[in-house]
Design a protein around this motif. Sequence first.
Motif, PDB file in Angstrom:
ATOM      1  N   GLU A 130       2.945   1.555  -3.477  1.00 47.24           N
ATOM      2  CA  GLU A 130       2.225   1.853  -4.725  1.00 47.24           C
ATOM      3  C   GLU A 130       1.002   2.728  -4.525  1.00 47.24           C
ATOM      4  O   GLU A 130       0.379   3.160  -5.503  1.00 47.24           O
ATOM      5  N   GLY A 131       0.593   2.913  -3.267  1.00 48.70           N
ATOM      6  CA  GLY A 131      -0.672   3.589  -3.045  1.00 48.70           C
ATOM      7  C   GLY A 131      -1.827   2.615  -3.214  1.00 48.70           C
ATOM      8  O   GLY A 131      -1.632   1.451  -3.590  1.00 48.70           O
ATOM      9  N   LEU A 132      -3.037   3.107  -2.934  1.00 48.98           N
ATOM     10  CA  LEU A 132      -4.197   2.213  -2.930  1.00 48.98           C
ATOM     11  C   LEU A 132      -4.630   1.799  -4.331  1.00 48.98           C
ATOM     12  O   LEU A 132      -5.526   0.968  -4.488  1.00 48.98           O
TER      13      LEU A 132
ATOM     14  N   CYS B 267       0.841  -1.207   0.000  1.00 51.00           N
ATOM     15  CA  CYS B 267       0.000   0.000   0.000  1.00 51.00           C
ATOM     16  C   CYS B 267       0.871   1.250   0.000  1.00 51.00           C
ATOM     17  O   CYS B 267       0.594   2.218  -0.721  1.00 51.00           O
ATOM     18  N   LEU B 268       1.925   1.248   0.812  1.00 55.47           N
ATOM     19  CA  LEU B 268       2.796   2.425   0.873  1.00 55.47           C
ATOM     20  C   LEU B 268       3.649   2.547  -0.384  1.00 55.47           C
ATOM     21  O   LEU B 268       3.927   3.651  -0.853  1.00 55.47           O
TER      22      LEU B 268
END
Lengths: 218, 218
Positions: B44-46, B41-42
């Motif tokens: 690549e982002g959501l 998640c951190l």
Amino acid sequence: MVATQPMLQVAMDTMDLDSALKTTRLVYDVVDIIEVGTILCLAEGLGAVKTIKTLYPDNLVLADVRVAEAGALISKMVFDAGANWISVLSSAALPTIETVAKEAFSKGGDVQIELQEGWTKEKANQWKALGITQVIFHKSRDSEKLGPGWDPELLGVIKSMSDEGFKVSITGNLNPGDLSVFKGIPVYSFVAGRAIRAASDPRVAAEEFKTEIQKIWQ
Amino acid sequence: MVATQPMLQVAMDTMDLDSALKTTRLVYDVVDIIEVGTILCLAEGLGAVKTIKTLYPDNLVLADVRVAEAGALISKMVFDAGANWISVLSSAALPTIETVAKEAFSKGGDVQIELQEGWTKEKANQWKALGITQVIFHKSRDSEKLGPGWDPELLGVIKSMSDEGFKVSITGNLNPGDLSVFKGIPVYSFVAGRAIRAASDPRVAAEEFKTEIQKIWQ
């Protein structure tokens, strides 16, 4: 070294990078620290940290990732992205905090402990033994509705942590008018988010914080 | 409804999406739940959650964002990205947990509380009052070096939480051979990360977990 005047940190808790850049381009040379907020880190990934640091190499950049676990990997990613500071939750296990501190210090970075409900002075002493001196007192976004202001008891705790050598930062929906209550405490940094981002003129809003800081901590 | 047989969750704690997809494409129809880990998640982002859910609509997808604060915004982002479940830290303030639960339930999703050091039965009862029934017992990545195995005292706590109606999940460097120690507990899901991802044949590794689960909880 604790700065004699509190620094100003702008919190970019936006849901995309471009929304953050709309503010940062206006205030980067007024503020000291740019925070890439948890929300922005999750929305865009740590590429947001990399872009912000690339654009503003003279600012300190905090990746507010709030490490709870997996400290070694997350801190490596954060510092590889160019962050100067990383946030860690006070509820993280001590081995987690230790791995983050090691990675941070090896990269010339720093660690900020976000104090949650249930932190203790005993834990704070353990952090200090690891070389960690930054803590942030946080009025929760979710708890803000419970009431404005900072109660005297909490101010006493903040003062005592500062007296014990911690660099204390303050956050939680701050406006320039809120700062005077901290007079007499060598606050390390004040964090402003919406008060700057949502202002009709973000640069003027940031300058108002600076002016207030200079007036109170002259 | 508590499944009669524990589900299998594969944890994608990779540093980029493509590394995760190398595993998920091989195991998605063996596992029940795909976890988009904190690290992914951190990294690549959501958007990583969105891609995983798009690829695997028949799997449950957990966004392991470990909410500590700002529950309303983060949970909105997570469920808008298509996640079924969101993780929240046991150290989060109750108003934070409540906002996450409201958002989750309004989207047909679920909330998993990650039990950290210092959680209490009293807190667990507060979560239950909010309608939250999922908890995850976590052997910390950073603490794993402290020793293998699950001590009997912890197993007793896990059993008692299950008896009280919680759906308990288990994580922390699990291998198929570790599962038998949980026999007699209606575990909700077992989480395997490296044991599947780093296996020479991830699909075979996932099937070994499934076989072991079916053998123990027949």
